[in-house]
Design an enzyme around this catalytic site. Structure first.
Site, PDB file in Angstrom:
ATOM      1  N   THR A 125      43.935  41.495  58.986  1.00 62.11           N
ATOM      2  CA  THR A 125      43.092  41.826  60.133  1.00 62.11           C
ATOM      3  C   THR A 125      41.616  41.761  59.756  1.00 62.11           C
ATOM      4  O   THR A 125      40.766  41.589  60.615  1.00 62.11           O
ATOM      5  CB  THR A 125      43.409  43.248  60.641  1.00 62.11           C
ATOM      6  OG1 THR A 125      43.497  44.107  59.500  1.00 62.11           O
ATOM      7  CG2 THR A 125      44.716  43.280  61.409  1.00 62.11           C
ATOM      8  N   ASP A 177      39.066  44.729  50.475  1.00 60.96           N
ATOM      9  CA  ASP A 177      39.291  45.195  49.098  1.00 60.96           C
ATOM     10  C   ASP A 177      38.010  45.741  48.480  1.00 60.96           C
ATOM     11  O   ASP A 177      38.004  46.799  47.849  1.00 60.96           O
ATOM     12  CB  ASP A 177      39.845  44.050  48.237  1.00 60.96           C
ATOM     13  CG  ASP A 177      41.119  43.485  48.818  1.00 60.96           C
ATOM     14  OD1 ASP A 177      41.688  44.126  49.714  1.00 60.96           O
ATOM     15  OD2 ASP A 177      41.534  42.395  48.394  1.00 60.96           O
ATOM     16  N   LEU A 225      47.134  44.505  44.458  1.00 57.58           N
ATOM     17  CA  LEU A 225      46.516  45.826  44.308  1.00 57.58           C
ATOM     18  C   LEU A 225      45.020  45.727  43.976  1.00 57.58           C
ATOM     19  O   LEU A 225      44.416  46.679  43.508  1.00 57.58           O
ATOM     20  CB  LEU A 225      47.258  46.635  43.232  1.00 57.58           C
ATOM     21  CG  LEU A 225      48.767  46.810  43.467  1.00 57.58           C
ATOM     22  CD1 LEU A 225      49.400  47.654  42.370  1.00 57.58           C
ATOM     23  CD2 LEU A 225      49.055  47.430  44.834  1.00 57.58           C
ATOM     24  N   SER A 226      44.433  44.552  44.231  1.00 57.06           N
ATOM     25  CA  SER A 226      42.978  44.356  44.104  1.00 57.06           C
ATOM     26  C   SER A 226      42.441  44.506  42.691  1.00 57.06           C
ATOM     27  O   SER A 226      41.406  45.144  42.482  1.00 57.06           O
ATOM     28  CB  SER A 226      42.214  45.303  45.027  1.00 57.06           C
ATOM     29  OG  SER A 226      42.330  44.870  46.326  1.00 57.06           O
ATOM     30  N   SER A 227      43.111  43.878  41.746  1.00 55.41           N
ATOM     31  CA  SER A 227      42.575  43.889  40.385  1.00 55.41           C
ATOM     32  C   SER A 227      41.203  43.214  40.367  1.00 55.41           C
ATOM     33  O   SER A 227      40.289  43.664  39.667  1.00 55.41           O
ATOM     34  CB  SER A 227      43.532  43.189  39.424  1.00 55.41           C
ATOM     35  OG  SER A 227      43.822  41.885  39.894  1.00 55.41           O
ATOM     36  N   SER A 228      41.027  42.148  41.150  1.00 59.86           N
ATOM     37  CA  SER A 228      39.748  41.431  41.099  1.00 59.86           C
ATOM     38  C   SER A 228      38.621  42.250  41.718  1.00 59.86           C
ATOM     39  O   SER A 228      37.540  42.365  41.136  1.00 59.86           O
ATOM     40  CB  SER A 228      39.860  40.054  41.742  1.00 59.86           C
ATOM     41  OG  SER A 228      40.422  40.136  43.016  1.00 59.86           O
TER      42      SER A 228
END
Ligand code: GLA
Length: 355
Positions: free
Chosen positions: A19, A155, A108-111
């Site tokens: 979204t 993120d 899980l948004s490591s970057s």
């Protein structure tokens, strides 16, 4: 010169998937997993960075002002200094040591956690006076314009502004962020499907293009301006655009309903919304896989579970589970074991972090 330490968390999206680049709503929270950096300024323009998690890799070096993509983790660091180019005279080279407990490629948004940790360290080392929102936007530019992943703002926003005791209700159209307390009687679990993904590649890009095409056909700036009352209009779209648009419109409505459910502490309703969201991602947005559907079914069949759904960009990654407080550790282990047995894949409990 003095060493500065900073860190930033990984995140899990509770609901509101795909979204963000449609100007819609999201409801992520942060995880007790984080990327930590130690930054020591040095004279000159050279950055020398190494990861404690990749001990066999040589120190990566680049010059500020001469960043160039290498398709490696160092691109997230280069992306941040590149995005700071308007402040180039305020920063110098630095040594950087990185370590992270956020697993890579699991949704899980490591970057984003690496980008935000680096930006926070630069912010304090060089007194850049950036707010948390400035940092989120800077890191988003690093990811989209330098690394080349066409992601939305979620993120970087939650890694910069979120915390573990709240969900962050985000509006991508206005960049407003509101903290909603997580109910005391609820706990969050995350189970990895053993399937990895990358957002710089194919399908994420295709979904984004499909949404833009649907918005153009419907004569709206982005799909997020549509509401449930507009659903009949989607019938004019060619397949699969009508399904893609239906996901975005219904998912936005589910985020609003989830905010209400969280405020009321109604985890039964929240759980139902999770399952509806997963069905929409599976059938309309088509970003799930049969194995991930199985993982969600196994989790949802557990008596302590309120709801479960695929989280993040899709095509792999992890499932988020909401369950009764105190049960997440056993629920995630039971779910991972049942999934591995049924599918032969390497299902793993990621949160709560195994002891
Ligand atoms: C990835 C992207 C986000 C968002 C999600 C899907 O995590 O980085 O911007 O689009 O996918 O909700």
């Amino acid at each position: 010169m003095n060493e500065v330490r900073a860190s930033a968390p990984g995140r899990v999206n509770l609901i509101g998937e795909h979204t963000d680049y449609n100007g819609g709503y999201m409801l992520p929270t942060t995880l007790p997993l984080e990327t930590s950096v130690a930054l020591t300024p040095r004279s000159g323009r050279t950055v020398a960075a190494r990861s404690l998690d990749l001990p066999s890799e040589a120190t990566a070096e680049f010059e500020i002002g001469r960043e160039a993509q290498r398709r490696s983790w160092i691109d997230y660091v280069q992306g941040v200094t590149w995005a700071l180019r308007d402040h180039a005279d305020q920063i110098s080279g630095f040594d950087l040591v990185v370590t992270s407990t956020v697993p890579i490629g699991k949704g899980l948004s490591s970057s984003a956690s690496l980008e935000v940790a680096v930006a926070r360290a630069l912010n304090s080392a060089f007194d850049l006076e950036m707010t948390d929102l400035d940092i989120a936007m800077l890191c988003h530019r690093a990811e989209t314009d330098f690394v080349g992943a066409p992601v939305g703002i979620m993120d970087q926003m939650v890694c910069s502004l979120g915390d573990v005791t709240h969900a962050l209700f985000l509006d991508a159209a206005t960049l407003q962020a509101e903290k909603i307390p997580l109910p005391e009687h609820m706990e969050i679990g995350v189970v990895d499907s053993g399937l990895s993904h990358s957002h710089a590649s194919g399908e994420y890009r295709t979904r984004r293009r499909e949404c833009e095409e649907a918005a153009a056909h419907l004569n709206v700036p982005w799909l997020g301006v549509l509401t449930i009352d507009d659903l009949p209009r989607l019938a004019d779209l060619r397949p699969p655009l009508h399904r893609r648009a239906r996901h975005v419109v219904t998912e936005n409505a589910r985020v609003l309903a989830s905010v209400e459910a969280l405020r009321a502490g109604d985890t039964a309703i929240l759980g139902r919304l999770f399952l509806e969201s997963h069905a929409s991602m599976r059938d309309d947005f088509e970003i799930s896989t049969p194995d991930i559907d199985r993982l969600v079914e196994i989790a949802a069949g557990d008596t302590d579970v309120f709801g479960a759904r695929l989280t993040g960009g899709g095509f792999g990654g992890a499932v988020v589970i909401i369950c009764a407080r105190g049960s997440a550790r056993i629920v995630t282990h039971r779910t991972a074991a049942g999934y591995s047995k049924t599918t032969g894949r390497d299902g793993r409990a990621l949160v709560p972090v195994p002891q």
